[in-house]
Design a protein around this motif. Structure first.
Motif, mmCIF file in Angstrom:
data_model
loop_
_atom_site.group_PDB
_atom_site.id
_atom_site.type_symbol
_atom_site.label_atom_id
_atom_site.label_comp_id
_atom_site.label_asym_id
_atom_site.label_seq_id
_atom_site.Cartn_x
_atom_site.Cartn_y
_atom_site.Cartn_z
ATOM 1 N N LYS A 1 65.744 42.569 -53.156
ATOM 2 C CA LYS A 1 64.674 41.574 -53.117
ATOM 3 C C LYS A 1 64.772 40.631 -51.921
ATOM 4 C CE LYS A 1 67.133 38.452 -56.315
ATOM 5 N NZ LYS A 1 67.044 37.767 -57.626
ATOM 6 N N ASN A 2 65.791 40.812 -51.081
ATOM 7 C CA ASN A 2 65.973 39.958 -49.906
ATOM 8 C C ASN A 2 66.054 40.743 -48.592
ATOM 9 O OD1 ASN A 2 66.348 37.259 -51.267
ATOM 10 N ND2 ASN A 2 68.018 38.377 -52.236
ATOM 11 N N GLN A 3 65.707 42.015 -48.625
ATOM 12 C CA GLN A 3 65.849 42.859 -47.435
ATOM 13 C C GLN A 3 64.848 42.499 -46.333
ATOM 14 O OE1 GLN A 3 65.583 46.876 -49.045
ATOM 15 N NE2 GLN A 3 67.800 47.079 -48.952
ATOM 16 N N VAL A 4 63.595 42.259 -46.711
ATOM 17 C CA VAL A 4 62.578 41.900 -45.714
ATOM 18 C C VAL A 4 62.975 40.613 -44.998
ATOM 19 C CG1 VAL A 4 60.179 41.174 -45.380
ATOM 20 C CG2 VAL A 4 60.706 43.069 -46.924
ATOM 21 N N ASN A 5 63.435 39.638 -45.780
ATOM 22 C CA ASN A 5 63.837 38.356 -45.220
ATOM 23 C C ASN A 5 64.963 38.518 -44.205
ATOM 24 O OD1 ASN A 5 65.757 35.589 -45.981
ATOM 25 N ND2 ASN A 5 63.663 35.332 -45.244
ATOM 26 N N ALA A 6 65.906 39.412 -44.509
ATOM 27 C CA ALA A 6 67.014 39.656 -43.583
ATOM 28 C C ALA A 6 66.495 40.173 -42.239
ATOM 29 C CB ALA A 6 67.999 40.660 -44.193
ATOM 30 N N LEU A 7 65.576 41.115 -42.275
ATOM 31 C CA LEU A 7 65.012 41.674 -41.048
ATOM 32 C C LEU A 7 64.221 40.627 -40.264
ATOM 33 C CD1 LEU A 7 63.754 45.094 -42.440
ATOM 34 C CD2 LEU A 7 65.570 44.792 -40.767
ATOM 35 N N VAL A 8 63.397 39.875 -40.976
ATOM 36 C CA VAL A 8 62.541 38.883 -40.321
ATOM 37 C C VAL A 8 63.379 37.775 -39.697
ATOM 38 C CG1 VAL A 8 60.765 37.128 -40.716
ATOM 39 C CG2 VAL A 8 60.535 39.392 -41.764
ATOM 40 N N LYS A 9 64.426 37.329 -40.404
ATOM 41 C CA LYS A 9 65.276 36.250 -39.888
ATOM 42 C C LYS A 9 65.893 36.615 -38.544
ATOM 43 C CE LYS A 9 68.024 35.663 -43.355
ATOM 44 N NZ LYS A 9 69.293 35.234 -43.976
ATOM 45 N N ILE A 10 66.447 37.813 -38.444
ATOM 46 C CA ILE A 10 67.140 38.189 -37.207
ATOM 47 C C ILE A 10 66.168 38.232 -36.035
ATOM 48 C CG2 ILE A 10 68.529 39.958 -36.059
ATOM 49 C CD1 ILE A 10 70.010 38.567 -38.323
ATOM 50 N N LEU A 11 64.970 38.773 -36.261
ATOM 51 C CA LEU A 11 63.996 38.880 -35.165
ATOM 52 C C LEU A 11 63.435 37.516 -34.775
ATOM 53 C CD1 LEU A 11 62.613 40.889 -33.295
ATOM 54 C CD2 LEU A 11 60.767 41.087 -34.965
ATOM 55 N N THR A 12 63.066 36.703 -35.770
ATOM 56 C CA THR A 12 62.506 35.391 -35.443
ATOM 57 C C THR A 12 63.568 34.458 -34.870
ATOM 58 O OG1 THR A 12 62.766 34.746 -37.775
ATOM 59 C CG2 THR A 12 60.591 35.507 -37.077
ATOM 60 N N ASP A 13 64.794 34.555 -35.380
ATOM 61 C CA ASP A 13 65.886 33.775 -34.785
ATOM 62 C C ASP A 13 66.047 34.119 -33.307
ATOM 63 O OD1 ASP A 13 66.770 32.094 -36.802
ATOM 64 O OD2 ASP A 13 68.195 33.533 -37.620
ATOM 65 N N PHE A 14 65.905 35.406 -32.987
ATOM 66 C CA PHE A 14 66.035 35.824 -31.591
ATOM 67 C C PHE A 14 64.937 35.183 -30.738
ATOM 68 C CE2 PHE A 14 65.597 38.424 -27.841
ATOM 69 C CZ PHE A 14 66.911 38.708 -27.490
ATOM 70 N N GLY A 15 63.705 35.213 -31.252
ATOM 71 C CA GLY A 15 62.591 34.635 -30.507
ATOM 72 C C GLY A 15 62.761 33.138 -30.265
ATOM 73 N N PHE A 16 63.125 32.411 -31.316
ATOM 74 C CA PHE A 16 63.318 30.965 -31.179
ATOM 75 C C PHE A 16 64.529 30.653 -30.304
ATOM 76 C CE2 PHE A 16 59.998 30.596 -34.087
ATOM 77 C CZ PHE A 16 59.701 29.268 -34.365
ATOM 78 N N SER A 17 65.565 31.473 -30.413
ATOM 79 C CA SER A 17 66.759 31.271 -29.589
ATOM 80 C C SER A 17 66.444 31.468 -28.114
ATOM 81 C CB SER A 17 67.868 32.247 -30.011
ATOM 82 O OG SER A 17 68.292 31.985 -31.327
ATOM 83 N N ALA A 18 65.649 32.493 -27.809
ATOM 84 C CA ALA A 18 65.271 32.755 -26.418
ATOM 85 C C ALA A 18 64.518 31.568 -25.833
ATOM 86 C CB ALA A 18 64.428 34.025 -26.330
ATOM 87 N N MET A 19 63.587 31.014 -26.598
ATOM 88 C CA MET A 19 62.825 29.851 -26.129
ATOM 89 C C MET A 19 63.749 28.645 -25.931
ATOM 90 S SD MET A 19 59.499 30.335 -25.788
ATOM 91 C CE MET A 19 58.631 28.837 -26.245
ATOM 92 N N ALA A 20 64.604 28.387 -26.916
ATOM 93 C CA ALA A 20 65.502 27.227 -26.849
ATOM 94 C C ALA A 20 66.468 27.341 -25.678
ATOM 95 C CB ALA A 20 66.271 27.085 -28.158
ATOM 96 N N TYR A 21 66.991 28.546 -25.442
ATOM 97 C CA TYR A 21 67.968 28.752 -24.376
ATOM 98 C C TYR A 21 67.297 28.737 -23.005
ATOM 99 C CZ TYR A 21 72.447 30.464 -22.539
ATOM 100 O OH TYR A 21 73.644 30.579 -21.876
ATOM 101 N N PHE A 22 66.092 29.282 -22.922
ATOM 102 C CA PHE A 22 65.366 29.333 -21.655
ATOM 103 C C PHE A 22 65.026 27.934 -21.155
ATOM 104 C CE2 PHE A 22 61.476 29.680 -19.092
ATOM 105 C CZ PHE A 22 61.824 30.678 -18.190
ATOM 106 N N PHE A 23 64.537 27.075 -22.055
ATOM 107 C CA PHE A 23 64.071 25.756 -21.637
ATOM 108 C C PHE A 23 65.148 24.669 -21.687
ATOM 109 C CE2 PHE A 23 59.947 27.733 -22.646
ATOM 110 C CZ PHE A 23 59.267 27.435 -21.473
ATOM 111 N N VAL A 24 66.168 24.832 -22.569
ATOM 112 C CA VAL A 24 67.151 23.761 -22.728
ATOM 113 C C VAL A 24 68.594 24.262 -22.596
ATOM 114 C CG1 VAL A 24 67.980 21.888 -24.207
ATOM 115 C CG2 VAL A 24 65.560 22.532 -24.277
ATOM 116 N N GLY A 25 68.966 25.251 -23.407
ATOM 117 C CA GLY A 25 70.362 25.663 -23.523
ATOM 118 C C GLY A 25 71.009 26.099 -22.230
#
Length: 402
Positions: free
Chosen positions: A45-69
């Motif tokens: 019951k938590n498999q979709v969430n696991a997949l979505v988290k990793i991909l969206t975390d990557f997207g937000f991380s890329a933005m955060a690292y590109f502009f600030v990190g």
């Protein structure tokens, strides 16, 4: 002669760009490994969430690292014209891509610990804050010499803190951040009854195994390509990576008593530990380092779940946090010439650097996760957790039986 020199220079620049680009792609592919390792471990019951988290975390991380990190770590921004950014075959851009895939591994590590009961958007925002400020603070201190910390270690103890590919900078920081988040979230409902652990078996062993295999393969890019240029490439790093992975497999098999979850995490424990000293240790030393890491993971994960009642779903604290710390300390042991290594390491520097990484992660985690928890909360409601993150957050299940 001038033309020849220019052609050789262009060839070197383009080769270095291709080399680090291949590394970036291999580490990017590792995020699929993080995803499937988590998908196979969590309940259906938590498999979709696991997949979505990793991909969206990557997207937000890329933005955060590109502009600030990246600016926090290396003092580099991307507000220059494209003509300037593309200089030297765009090497500096691809170097950012490579290091960004490392930064994005932090939320991917945390994701495995907080699985099955964390709110989606608050954790996503916390991930962006960590990649923008917490991780690059320590990354810049160790890998860019910021604030004079490395210079002080070298002057005081004869060598700087040695962490070639991030046993502490990436994995240790990620693992200790995850521990803070796990402690703040608390235990999954139904995990313990009458003080005893209730087994939540993995939902899909083949997916779990697939995730481990993808990570194992990608790790050779993670370690070998940390040289960042063709002239720095070393077969020693590759074979040390291999031997540590093998050591982790064998001890996880023995200590884990044939359990497939332990067996597939064993090589990952060895790989986490070898990152720091993969460029200076002897392959036999790496085998020992990986073997110890595999045992550490199995023993500590079991104690963590059964005695301490810390509900770290994938065991990311023992795997990344503790094995990462062990790897940095082991670099100070097996990297010495007396034990067949190349030398140039200091045990005191390794101990102090490891402690500094843990401190940055814990303090940063308390600030970020504590702040987000105060504003919006971190945890799903009891009903949402019971129904599963897939339906509660994404309104769909991972498979359809129709």
């Amino acid at each position: 002669m001038e033309n020849v020199n220019s052609a050789v220079e262009t060839l070197i620049q383009s080769s270095n760009t291709l080399f680090i680009l291949m590394g970036a792609i291999m580490v990017f592919a590792m995020h699929a490994g993080f995803a499937f390792l988590e998908v196979g471990t969590v309940r259906h019951k938590n498999q979709v969430n696991a997949l979505v988290k990793i991909l969206t975390d990557f997207g937000f991380s890329a933005m955060a690292y590109f502009f600030v990190g990246y600016w926090v770590a290396y003092g580099v921004t991307f507000f220059s014209p494209a003509a300037e950014l593309a200089a030297n075959n765009g090497y500096e851009l691809v170097k950012f891509f490579f290091l960004m895939t490392f930064a994005a591994a932090i939320p991917a590590i945390v994701s495995g610990g907080i699985a099955e009961r964390a709110k989606f958007w608050p954790m996503l925002i916390a991930s962006a804050l960590i990649v923008a400020f917490v991780y690059p603070l320590f990354e810049g201190i160790i890998w860019n010499g910021n604030y004079g910390f490395q210079a002080w270690l070298e002057e005081s103890f004869g060598a700087a803190f040695h962490d070639f590919a991030g046993s502490v900078v990436v994995h240790g920081v990620g693992g200790w951040l995850a521990l803070v988040a796990v402690m703040m979230l608390g235990i999954r409902n139904g995990r313990y009854k009458g003080g005893k652990l209730v087994a939540f078996p993995p939902s899909n062993i083949p997916f779990l195994a697939l995730g481990a295999w993808i990570l194992c393969i990608g790790w050779f890019g993670f370690n070998v390509m940390s040289a960042q240029t063709m002239d720095g490439i070393s077969g020693l790093v590759a074979v040390n990576t291999l031997m540590a992975m093998v050591g982790g497999i064998i001890t996880a098999l023995i200590f884990g008593k044939n359990d497939p979850g332990f067996i597939h995490n064993g090589p990952l424990a060895g790989l986490v530990a070898v990152c720091a000293g993969s460029d200076v240790m002897h392959p036999m030393g790496s085998l020992v380092v990986g073997a110890v890491a595999g045992a550490i993971f199995v023993v500590l994960f079991t104690i963590q779940q059964n005695k301490w009642k810390i509900d770290d779903v994938l065991g990311v604290w023992p795997l990344h946090g503790v094995c990462g710390a062990w790897g940095a300390i082991a670099c100070g042991i097996f990297g010495t010439e007396a034990l067949g290594g190349l030398g140039g390491v200091s045990m005191m520097s390794q101990l102090i650097g490891t402690a500094a990484g843990i401190a940055v992660a814990v303090i940063g985690g308390v600030i970020v996760y504590g702040g987000v928890k105060a504003v919006s909360g971190l945890r799903l409601t009891q009903e949402e957790e019971y129904n599963g993150a897939d339906l509660s957050i994404h309104k769909i299940e991972s498979t359809c039986e129709n």
